[in-house]
Design a protein around this motif. Structure first.
Motif, PDB file in Angstrom:
ATOM      1  N   ALA A  57       0.724  -1.171  -0.005  1.00 28.66           N
ATOM      2  CA  ALA A  57       0.091   0.134  -0.066  1.00 28.66           C
ATOM      3  C   ALA A  57       1.051   1.126   0.051  1.00 28.66           C
ATOM      4  O   ALA A  57       0.456   2.292  -0.509  1.00 28.66           O
ATOM      5  CB  ALA A  57      -0.944  -0.037   1.135  1.00 28.66           C
ATOM      6  N   HIS A  58       1.858   1.159   0.559  1.00 29.76           N
ATOM      7  CA  HIS A  58       2.835   2.460   0.864  1.00 29.76           C
ATOM      8  C   HIS A  58       3.476   2.873  -0.547  1.00 29.76           C
ATOM      9  O   HIS A  58       3.546   3.963  -1.004  1.00 29.76           O
ATOM     10  CB  HIS A  58       3.965   2.233   1.997  1.00 29.76           C
ATOM     11  CG  HIS A  58       5.244   3.195   1.709  1.00 29.76           C
ATOM     12  ND1 HIS A  58       4.809   4.588   1.978  1.00 29.76           N
ATOM     13  CD2 HIS A  58       6.425   2.989   1.477  1.00 29.76           C
ATOM     14  CE1 HIS A  58       6.030   5.126   1.859  1.00 29.76           C
ATOM     15  NE2 HIS A  58       7.059   4.233   1.670  1.00 29.76           N
ATOM     16  N   ALA A  59       3.875   1.782  -1.303  1.00 31.61           N
ATOM     17  CA  ALA A  59       4.588   1.953  -2.497  1.00 31.61           C
ATOM     18  C   ALA A  59       3.365   2.756  -3.691  1.00 31.61           C
ATOM     19  O   ALA A  59       4.168   3.529  -4.231  1.00 31.61           O
ATOM     20  CB  ALA A  59       5.118   0.677  -3.126  1.00 31.61           C
ATOM     21  N   LEU A 103       6.960   3.850  -7.397  1.00 25.70           N
ATOM     22  CA  LEU A 103       6.445   2.458  -7.308  1.00 25.70           C
ATOM     23  C   LEU A 103       7.462   1.512  -6.843  1.00 25.70           C
ATOM     24  O   LEU A 103       7.046   0.446  -6.123  1.00 25.70           O
ATOM     25  CB  LEU A 103       5.626   2.162  -8.647  1.00 25.70           C
ATOM     26  CG  LEU A 103       4.949   0.580  -8.535  1.00 25.70           C
ATOM     27  CD1 LEU A 103       3.569   0.976  -7.723  1.00 25.70           C
ATOM     28  CD2 LEU A 103       4.444   0.556  -9.932  1.00 25.70           C
ATOM     29  N   LEU A 104       8.508   1.387  -7.313  1.00 26.39           N
ATOM     30  CA  LEU A 104       9.569   0.317  -7.099  1.00 26.39           C
ATOM     31  C   LEU A 104      10.597   0.659  -6.234  1.00 26.39           C
ATOM     32  O   LEU A 104      11.632   0.020  -5.962  1.00 26.39           O
ATOM     33  CB  LEU A 104      10.570   0.180  -8.623  1.00 26.39           C
ATOM     34  CG  LEU A 104       9.453  -0.415  -9.614  1.00 26.39           C
ATOM     35  CD1 LEU A 104      10.313  -0.408 -11.070  1.00 26.39           C
ATOM     36  CD2 LEU A 104       9.314  -2.042  -9.175  1.00 26.39           C
ATOM     37  N   HIS A 105      10.414   1.794  -5.266  1.00 24.98           N
ATOM     38  CA  HIS A 105      11.500   2.334  -4.347  1.00 24.98           C
ATOM     39  C   HIS A 105      11.829   1.411  -3.314  1.00 24.98           C
ATOM     40  O   HIS A 105      12.756   1.247  -2.531  1.00 24.98           O
ATOM     41  CB  HIS A 105      11.287   3.521  -3.932  1.00 24.98           C
ATOM     42  CG  HIS A 105      10.322   3.738  -2.960  1.00 24.98           C
ATOM     43  ND1 HIS A 105       8.982   3.433  -2.928  1.00 24.98           N
ATOM     44  CD2 HIS A 105      10.501   3.780  -1.462  1.00 24.98           C
ATOM     45  CE1 HIS A 105       8.357   3.617  -1.827  1.00 24.98           C
ATOM     46  NE2 HIS A 105       9.286   3.630  -0.769  1.00 24.98           N
ATOM     47  N   ASP A 106      10.861   0.394  -2.936  1.00 21.74           N
ATOM     48  CA  ASP A 106      10.920  -0.563  -1.836  1.00 21.74           C
ATOM     49  C   ASP A 106      10.767  -1.980  -2.445  1.00 21.74           C
ATOM     50  O   ASP A 106      10.377  -2.870  -1.553  1.00 21.74           O
ATOM     51  CB  ASP A 106       9.666  -0.245  -0.802  1.00 21.74           C
ATOM     52  CG  ASP A 106      10.112   0.841   0.000  1.00 21.74           C
ATOM     53  OD1 ASP A 106      11.357   0.946   0.405  1.00 21.74           O
ATOM     54  OD2 ASP A 106       9.301   1.241   1.031  1.00 21.74           O
ATOM     55  N   ILE A 107      10.889  -1.977  -3.784  1.00 25.14           N
ATOM     56  CA  ILE A 107      10.769  -3.479  -3.992  1.00 25.14           C
ATOM     57  C   ILE A 107      11.716  -4.433  -3.238  1.00 25.14           C
ATOM     58  O   ILE A 107      11.564  -5.742  -3.389  1.00 25.14           O
ATOM     59  CB  ILE A 107      11.097  -3.611  -5.816  1.00 25.14           C
ATOM     60  CG1 ILE A 107      10.547  -4.645  -6.288  1.00 25.14           C
ATOM     61  CG2 ILE A 107      12.659  -3.380  -6.072  1.00 25.14           C
ATOM     62  CD1 ILE A 107       8.874  -4.904  -6.295  1.00 25.14           C
ATOM     63  N   GLY A 108      12.836  -3.878  -3.026  1.00 26.50           N
ATOM     64  CA  GLY A 108      13.707  -4.813  -2.198  1.00 26.50           C
ATOM     65  C   GLY A 108      13.710  -5.074  -0.793  1.00 26.50           C
ATOM     66  O   GLY A 108      14.328  -5.573  -0.140  1.00 26.50           O
ATOM     67  N   ASP A 195       4.227  10.328   2.062  1.00 23.92           N
ATOM     68  CA  ASP A 195       3.343   9.203   2.209  1.00 23.92           C
ATOM     69  C   ASP A 195       3.590   8.490   3.413  1.00 23.92           C
ATOM     70  O   ASP A 195       2.487   8.133   4.063  1.00 23.92           O
ATOM     71  CB  ASP A 195       3.368   8.088   0.743  1.00 23.92           C
ATOM     72  CG  ASP A 195       2.224   7.130   1.127  1.00 23.92           C
ATOM     73  OD1 ASP A 195       1.098   7.333   0.767  1.00 23.92           O
ATOM     74  OD2 ASP A 195       2.566   6.108   1.584  1.00 23.92           O
ATOM     75  N   TYR A 196       4.622   7.934   3.904  1.00 20.80           N
ATOM     76  CA  TYR A 196       4.590   7.126   5.027  1.00 20.80           C
ATOM     77  C   TYR A 196       4.280   8.040   6.197  1.00 20.80           C
ATOM     78  O   TYR A 196       3.811   7.436   7.174  1.00 20.80           O
ATOM     79  CB  TYR A 196       6.227   6.530   5.164  1.00 20.80           C
ATOM     80  CG  TYR A 196       7.103   7.124   5.634  1.00 20.80           C
ATOM     81  CD1 TYR A 196       7.292   7.944   6.774  1.00 20.80           C
ATOM     82  CD2 TYR A 196       8.307   7.139   5.015  1.00 20.80           C
ATOM     83  CE1 TYR A 196       8.464   8.613   7.149  1.00 20.80           C
ATOM     84  CE2 TYR A 196       9.673   7.866   4.929  1.00 20.80           C
ATOM     85  CZ  TYR A 196       9.428   8.857   6.354  1.00 20.80           C
ATOM     86  OH  TYR A 196      10.943   9.175   6.734  1.00 20.80           O
ATOM     87  N   LEU A 197       4.370   9.331   6.284  1.00 17.85           N
ATOM     88  CA  LEU A 197       3.930  10.073   7.357  1.00 17.85           C
ATOM     89  C   LEU A 197       2.637  10.074   7.496  1.00 17.85           C
ATOM     90  O   LEU A 197       1.930   9.777   8.699  1.00 17.85           O
ATOM     91  CB  LEU A 197       4.607  11.435   7.382  1.00 17.85           C
ATOM     92  CG  LEU A 197       6.207  11.967   7.595  1.00 17.85           C
ATOM     93  CD1 LEU A 197       6.271  13.196   7.774  1.00 17.85           C
ATOM     94  CD2 LEU A 197       6.260  11.424   9.239  1.00 17.85           C
TER      95      LEU A 197
END
Length: 477
Positions: A57-59, A103-108, A195-197
Motif C-alpha cells: 500500500a505504501h509503494a 512505485l519500485l523504491h521499496d521492491i527490495g 506518504d509514510y508520514l
C-alpha cells in the motif's frame, strides 16, 4: 483496439490511484505482490494494533504522491498522454519514469521492513565480500530491477515498455544525473516521506505525522540552480514546510526510535544477525540468486518466512549447526510472544540533543564505560545479557548543503531567488537544525533488570554518571 490503458486501485489515504499498463504489469508480478506480506512498520503493531499496513500500500501511495508533485512542478502530462500506450514523448516518459521509481523504491524490502534488513547490514558490514556494497533493500531492489530479464521479471517489463532499468534503479538510489529527479525520489521532502508520514499516522491513530499535504505539494517548484534544475518550495509555504519537518522529527523521535516499540525491532535485528551466521536465514547472495532463478521462492521471503524461522529456533528443528544458545532462545521467545526486554533509562543511557561530533563521541565513550561497568557486575549471573544499541544515524530536522547540491530544502522567495531553508532568518527549523537527537538504548532481560535493581547497581550507575533513573515509562501496551 484502444490505445488507452487505465486501471484503478482504491487506497485508504489517496482514494483512487490510476495505473498505466507498465505499472499494472509490475504490480501483478510476484516481486511486487510480495510486498503485501511485509508490514510497513515492522514490529510496531505490538504497540499500535492498527499498524498492520503493508509496503504494498505504501509503494502505491508514494506513486500517487509523486504524480501530484510532478504535475505541481510543471513536468506532468495530462491523462490523455500518460495512459496512452502509443505516446512516448520526452515529457510523458519523464512523468512515467518518476512514477515507476516511486512505485519500485521499496521492491527490495526485507521481512518486517528495516528490523531484519539491519540484521543483514550489520552482519555483512565487516565481511570482505561486502566491502563495496551494503546488503540493504536498495541493493537488493537494484538487483531485482536490473537482473530479471525473463517473463514476469521487472527488467523484462520495463525494457519491453521502453524504459531503461538502470536509469530507474539510479533514480531510486538518488544517483541519477538529473538533480531534480533525485530530489523527488530521495531527499528530505520527497514522495516517500510524504506518504509514510500520513499513512503511518493514519494506521497508528497518532497525529504526529499530520500535516497539510495538498498545500505543501501545491507549492513545489522546479527552480534553476547553476546549470541544472532542483526542487524548491514557495516562500509562502515556509510554515507548511517547517511543520512537515517538525512532524517528521517528532515521528521518528517518538514512534520509530522510541524505546517502547524499538525494542522489538532491535530483538529482530539481533536474531537476524545470528540466523544469517548459522545459515538459518538466506545469505544475501542466496537472496540475489532467488531473485534471478526462482521468483516464486523469493516471493516467500516475507514476514511469514522470518516468523517461521523463529519457530524453528524455539523448537530447535532443522538446524545444520549447533542448537542456539539459551540467550538466543530467550530472545526468540520474547519477540514471538511479545515479552519486552527492560530498558535501562539511567544516564548516560538517555536521549540527548547534541550539536557537534565531539559531543556525540563523548557520550558514546560514557555509554561504553557504563556498559562495561554493568557487564562486570553480571559476570557470574546466568543469562545476564546486555544489548547495547548506539544508532548509526541520529534524528535530525533537515540536511544541510553538501557537495554543491543538497538533500535539504530550498526555498524560492518572492523575487525568484533560491536559498536554503536552514539559512532563512525567519526559519525556526534553521535554528533547530543545529541539533540532532542522539538516542542510545540499553536493554536487558527482566531477570537481569531485577538483579541490577535489587543490588542497587542502577542507583550506583546513576551516581557515577550524574544522571537520574527514569522509570516513569510504561513497560507494556
Amino acid at each position: 483496439m484502444t490505445s488507452r490503458f487505465k486501471k484503478s486501485i482504491f487506497d485508504s489515504i489517496h482514494g483512487f490511484i490510476s495505473l498505466t499498463q507498465t505499472e499494472d504489469r509490475i504490480i501483478s508480478s510476484p516481486y511486487f505482490q510480495r510486498l503485501r506480506w511485509i508490514k510497513q512498520l515492522g514490529w510496531s503493531h505490538y504497540i499500535y494494533p492498527g499498524a498492520t499496513h503493508t509496503r504494498f500500500a505504501h509503494a502505491l501511495g508514494v506513486m500517487a504522491v509523486m504524480d501530484k508533485i510532478v504535475k505541481s512542478i510543471g513536468y506532468g502530462v495530462d491523462d490523455a498522454k500518460l495512459f496512452n500506450i502509443k505516446v512516448g514523448d520526452e515529457r510523458t516518459m519523464f512523468h512515467r519514469k518518476l512514477r515507476l521509481a516511486a512505485l519500485l523504491h521499496d521492491i527490495g524490502t526485507f521481512p518486517f521492513s528495516h528490523s531484519v534488513e539491519h540484521g543483514y547490514i550489520n552482519y555483512y558490514k565487516n565481511q570482505e565480500i561486502q566491502k563495496k556494497k551494503v546488503a540493504g533493500h536498495e541493493e537488493l531492489g537494484s538487483h531485482i530491477i536490473n537482473f530479471t530479464d525473463f517473463e514476469g521479471g521487472i527488467t523484462r517489463i520495463l525494457e519491453s515498455d521502453g524504459f531503461n532499468p538502470k536509469e530507474i534503479s539510479q533514480l531510486i538510489r538518488g544517483q541519477s544525473e538529473n538533480p531534480l529527479a533525485n530530489q523527488l525520489v530521495h531527499s528530505d521532502i520527497d514522495a516517500d516521506r510524504i506518504d509514510y508520514l500520513v499513512r503511518d499516522a493514519h494506521h497508528t491513530g497518532l497525529k504526529y505525522g499530520v500535516f497539510d499535504m495538498e498545500y505543501l505539494i501545491s507549492n513545489f517548484r522546479a527552480a534553476k540552480f547553476k546549470k541544472s534544475e532542483i526542487l524548491a518550495i514557495n516562500e509562502s509555504a515556509l510554515t507548511a514546510v517547517e511543520y512537515f519537518l517538525i512532524s517528521r522529527y517528532t515521528w521518528y523521535s517518538q514512534i520509530i526510535n522510541d524505546g517502547t516499540g524499538y525494542k522489538f525491532d532491535l530483538l529482530a535485528t539481533k536474531l537476524s544477525e545470528y540466523l544469517i551466521e548459522t545459515g538459518v536465514l538466506y545469505s544475501f547472495e542466496e537472496l540475489k540468486q532467488l531473485v534471478t532463478k526462482d521468483p516464486k521462492a523469493f516471493f516467500g521471503f516475507n514476514d511469514s518466512y522470518f516468523t517461521a524461522k523463529l519457530q524453528e529456533v524455539l523448537s530447535c528443528k532443522d538446524f545444520d549447526k549447533p542448537n542456539p544458545t539459551e540467550m538466543l532462545r530467550e530472545l526468540a521467545e520474547m519477540l514471538m510472544f511479545r515479552k519486552a526486554p527492560k530498558q535501562i533509562r539511567v544516564a548516560p543511557f538517555v536521549p540527548s540533543l547534541v550539536k557537534t561530533p565531539e559531543e556525540r563521541q563523548k557520550l558514546i565513550e560514557n555509554i561504553h564505560r557504563a556498559t562495561n561497568w554493568l557487564r562486570s557486575k553480571l559476570m557470574n549471573v546466568p543469562q545476564g545479557w546486555i544489548i547495547e544499541n548506539i544508532p548509526d544515524k541520529d534524528v535530525i530536522f533537515t540536511q544541510k548543503k553538501k557537495n554543491g547540491l543538497t538533500d535539504a530544502v530550498y526555498i524560492l522567495d518572492r523575487d525568484g531567488q533560491l536559498k536554503l531553508l536552514v539559512e532563512d532568518p525567519n526559519s525556526v527549523v534553521g535554528i533547530l537544525s543545529t541539533y540532532q537527537n542522539f538516542i542510545p538504548r540499553i536493554y536487558v532481560s527482566r531477570q537481569t533488570y531485577k538483579f541490577l535493581q535489587d543490588k542497587g547497581y542502577l542507583k550506583d550507575l546513576d551516581t557515577l554518571f550524574g544522571g537520574a533513573v527514569q522509570n516513569s515509562y510504561p513497560t507494556s501496551a
